[in-house]
Design a protein around this motif. Structure first.
Motif, short mmCIF file in Angstrom:
data_model
loop_
_atom_site.label_atom_id
_atom_site.label_comp_id
_atom_site.label_asym_id
_atom_site.label_seq_id
_atom_site.Cartn_x
_atom_site.Cartn_y
_atom_site.Cartn_z
N SER A 333 0.84 -1.20 0.00
CA SER A 333 0.00 0.00 0.00
C SER A 333 0.87 1.25 0.00
N ASP A 335 1.02 3.62 2.10
CA ASP A 335 1.57 3.98 3.40
C ASP A 335 2.67 3.04 3.86
N SER A 337 2.31 -0.31 4.22
CA SER A 337 1.74 -1.58 4.67
C SER A 337 1.75 -2.57 3.50
N TYR A 338 1.81 -3.88 3.84
CA TYR A 338 1.79 -4.86 2.76
C TYR A 338 1.17 -6.18 3.24
N ARG A 349 1.19 -10.10 7.11
CA ARG A 349 0.54 -8.79 7.04
C ARG A 349 1.33 -7.80 7.90
N TYR A 350 1.74 -6.67 7.27
CA TYR A 350 2.50 -5.64 7.98
C TYR A 350 1.71 -4.33 7.97
N ASP A 351 1.51 -3.75 9.18
CA ASP A 351 0.81 -2.48 9.33
C ASP A 351 1.85 -1.39 9.56
N ALA A 352 2.00 -0.48 8.60
CA ALA A 352 3.05 0.54 8.69
C ALA A 352 2.80 1.50 9.85
N GLU A 353 1.55 1.76 10.19
CA GLU A 353 1.25 2.72 11.26
C GLU A 353 1.67 2.18 12.62
N THR A 354 1.37 0.93 12.89
CA THR A 354 1.71 0.33 14.18
C THR A 354 3.05 -0.40 14.15
N GLN A 355 3.65 -0.57 12.95
CA GLN A 355 4.89 -1.32 12.75
C GLN A 355 4.76 -2.74 13.30
N THR A 357 3.78 -6.78 12.53
CA THR A 357 3.70 -7.79 11.47
C THR A 357 3.04 -9.04 12.03
#
Length: 575
Positions: A333, A335, A337-338, A349-355, A357
């Protein structure tokens, strides 16, 4: 500037143009009508003309059209539109404004974001996904910022600050020095400190005393990082670099006359990166990977051992194919995230906002990796285990589901100290070799040899392992069972193992041959034994079928247990 680069600026009032000449020979010219010229150090010239400006009095919009095809439009109501050279259009609409009775200003943006600015200067931002941010000035002059994930940041009137992450861990930062020596010291809960100066100098010290110091040369711009274990890393502004390890081995990267960056590494691998972006990489075992780009910018990697990958021009999608046919697809994405999905049903699944995985394997087991405020990587899994890794000190701790701990820490000389649950302490040198043990490790330019003596169930065991670096051959011998093993790594990535006269071969693309033959067909793993039996494992790993001497059995793993069918009879086994 701070790196010693200089330039000379002149302005021609008659033409309305300013010219800046840099010490590397580059020349930049900008004129008041919007036209300009850029000449790089090699003499290549780029020019652009003044845009065509039109004003629509009826709409109150001003449009600028450039000879590159770009179009900018500004309107009196605040609306802005930009069209790039490919015809893609991006627009920004000003928020709707509301003034409440208490004097607060409420701004509502077209994407659903709401911003509230209070008369006392405090504010709150709420995004469409429900996350929010608050900022407030306190009576004592401190600034408090709060986030929906539970973290807070406080900047006090004296310039010090405090950060609390979503998990309650804190760090405090104070300023030191002034002028060119201005800097900040951050103290973490675990006792480690990080110091950073305005001039680029920085240092880190962990609780054990292991430290890293970073210095930037103001004249050359060369960045030098020195660790207390003797490692020295130098990076130059042009991209060249060197890494010297405590044992004297090194990595290096320099530019050749063609402008290619040529890199060699201590492990024997090498890489060449060319000006067009293409690359050739050879790993320590001789496997070569070639990277190319097509006209659309699509990146393709092909390895001699059967791995391939393709990356879209914008980098938002990646497809990787393994030698055995397994496929991974990754979507990234904007931001950062992937989501990565595998052909066996696994996912990352990786959330860029919360860092954070999240890993899920085909059976449904979950692992969660997060980064705390100290920069430590914390991994928890479905079994109740926790692993924490400090990347700066290269140390880790492990806590199992029963609370048993194993903790490692860095010693001041760069070695490691590992404390087990029962209090046993293991000492390792900087290379990971155990101290005060019966294991002897000897390394030369061509071989690495390990001799050991250890207690075993049947008595004292003595053995030897030797790696021949030139032939990529690993051999071992144990006196306990008088067994000799030899492992060869071929250029194509295949492995050949010899065990007391018997030979087994593993090829990444076709499988294993030997006493039992293992190969891949349409995603399935098929095992043919030397006897009357065979077995098949499905592509997702959830179904296992065995045929032996006329008897057939199939096991299927489900969400709550395993179903086994043997010659028509069905049995259920719950987890």
């Amino acid at each position: 500037d701070e790196f010693g680069n200089s330039s000379t600026y002149t302005y021609d009032e008659e033409l309305g143009c300013g010219t800046e000449v840099f010490d590397d020979g580059a020349i930049s010219t900008w004129c008041e009508d919007g036209s300009g010229t850029w000449i790089d150090p090699e003499g290549n010239v780029e020019t652009w003309t003044a845009p065509v400006i039109t004003i629509d009095e009826a709409t109150g919009c001003t449009t600028e059209e450039y000879d590159t095809g770009e179009i900018w439009t500004w309107c009196e109501d605040g609306t802005t539109t930009f069209t790039d050279i490919d015809g893609n259009t991006d627009s920004w609409t000003p928020p709707q404004e509301e003034i409440r009775e208490d004097g607060a200003i409420v701004l509502t943006y077209d994407d659903g974001t709401v911003e509230i600015i209070n008369p006392d200067g405090s504010l709150r931002l709420t995004w469409p996904d429900g996350t929010w941010f608050e900022e407030e000035f306190m009576e004592d002059g401190s600034l408090v910022q709060r986030y929906s994930d539970g973290s807070t940041y406080v900047e006090f009137a004296d310039g010090t600050s405090k950060y609390t992450d979503p998990y309650g861990q804190t760090s405090r930062t104070i300023s030191i020095g002034e002028g060119d020596s201005l800097g900040w010291v951050t103290q973490y809960d675990d006792g480690s400190t990080y110091t950073e100066y305005e001039n680029g100098r920085a240092s880190y010290t962990d609780p054990s005393g292991f430290s890293v110091e970073i210095i930037v040369d103001p004249e050359t711009g060369v960045r030098t990082e020195t660790s207390s274990d003797g490692t020295v890393i130098r990076e130059a502004p042009d991209g060249s670099f060197s890494v010297i390890y405590p044992d004297g081995t090194r990595d290096s990267g320099v530019y050749n006359p063609d402008g290619d960056l040529v890199m060699t590494y201590a492990d024997g691998s090498s890489s060449i990166v060319r000006e067009d972006g293409s690359e050739t990489f050879t790993d320590p075992y001789g496997i070569t990977t070639i990277v190319t780009y097509d006209e659309e910018g699509r990146r393709t990697e092909i390895s001699s051992d059967g791995w391939t990958s393709t990356t879209s021009p914008d980098g938002s999608s990646i497809r990787v194919t393994y030698p055995d046919g397994y496929v991974e697809n990754t979507v990234i994405s904007s931001d950062g995230s992937y989501v990565t999905t595998g052909s066996d049903g696994s996912s990352i699944r990786y959330d860029a906002e919360t860092q954070q995985t999240t890993f899920a394997d085909p059976s449904g087991s979950i692992e969660v990796l997060r980064v705390d405020q100290d920069g430590n990587e914390v991994l928890t899994n479905s079994n109740g285990e926790t692993i924490e890794f400090n990347p700066l000190a290269n140390t880790s701790s492990f806590i199992d589901a029963e609370g048993n701990k194993q903790i490692s820490e860095r010693t001041e000389n760069g070695g490691y100290r590992i404390t087990l649950e029962d209090g046993t302490v293991l000492e390792l040198d900087p290379s990971g070799k155990p101290l005060n043990s019966d294991t002897a490790i000897t390394e030369t330019d061509s071989t690495l040899s390990i001799d050991w003596e250890a207690d075993s169930i049947s008595g004292n065991a003595v053995g030897n392992v030797e790696w021949d670096k030139e032939t990529n051959t690993l051999s071992s011998w144990t006196v306990q069972d008088n067994t000799f093993r030899k492992l060869d790594i071929d250029d194509d990535g295949s492995l050949t193992m010899e065990v007391d006269g018997e030979t087994f071969k593993y090829d990444p693309a076709t499988g294993v041959t030997g006493v039992n033959d293992i190969f891949y067909e349409l995603g399935e793993t098929i095992i043919n034994t030397s006897g009357a039996g065979s077995a098949t494992i499905s592509e997702d790993g959830m179904t296992f079928t065995v045929d032996y001497d006329g008897v057939s059995a199939t096991a299927v793993a489900g969400a709550t247990g395993v179903t086994v069918e043997i010659d028509g009879e069905i049995y259920e086994f719950s987890y």
